[in-house]
Write an enzyme that holds these catalytic residues in place. Sequence first.
Site: not given
Ligand code: 5GP
Length: 108
Positions: A31-32, A88, A101, A103
């Site tokens: 995760d970034i 989520n 996805h 986590h």
């Molecule tokens: P969500 O909130 O949709 O469940 O989680 C999305 C996750 O993707 C977040 O934790 C966010 O930090 C991560 N994320 C968003 N954009 C990128 C990206 O371009 N690269 C990576 N490696 N992670 C990302």
Amino acid sequence: MEKDCVFCEIIRGVRPADFLYQDDSLVIFKDIHPHAPIHWLVVPRRHIRSINDLSDQDGDIISQMILKAKEVAKDHAIAESGYKLLFNVERGGGQFIFHLHLHLLGGW
Ligand code: 5GP
Ligand code: ZN
């Protein structure tokens, strides 16, 4: 593949990511913006918007995601100390990227 989907771009290789694992069905990358010492994302190659969009035929991919998460947690020695697996679901559930996805958070 979905146009304008960040995770489809990562899977296609047009957006960089730090990959830990890849096979025909799923990929795992860091995760970034990590929320834990280890924060990885387990992502099916096929674009599925969210848990809400799963059909009865998608049991295989969900079990593969969970079983692979378990395997990489063990391989990286965070299984014993413990970790979280989190989906989520949609905006109210904290989903920002609308490509399914899982986590994996741990390493505490
Ligand atoms: P969500 O909130 O949709 O469940 O989680 C999305 C996750 O993707 C977040 O934790 C966010 O930090 C991560 N994320 C968003 N954009 C990128 C990206 O371009 N690269 C990576 N490696 N992670 C990302
Ligand atoms: Zn996608």
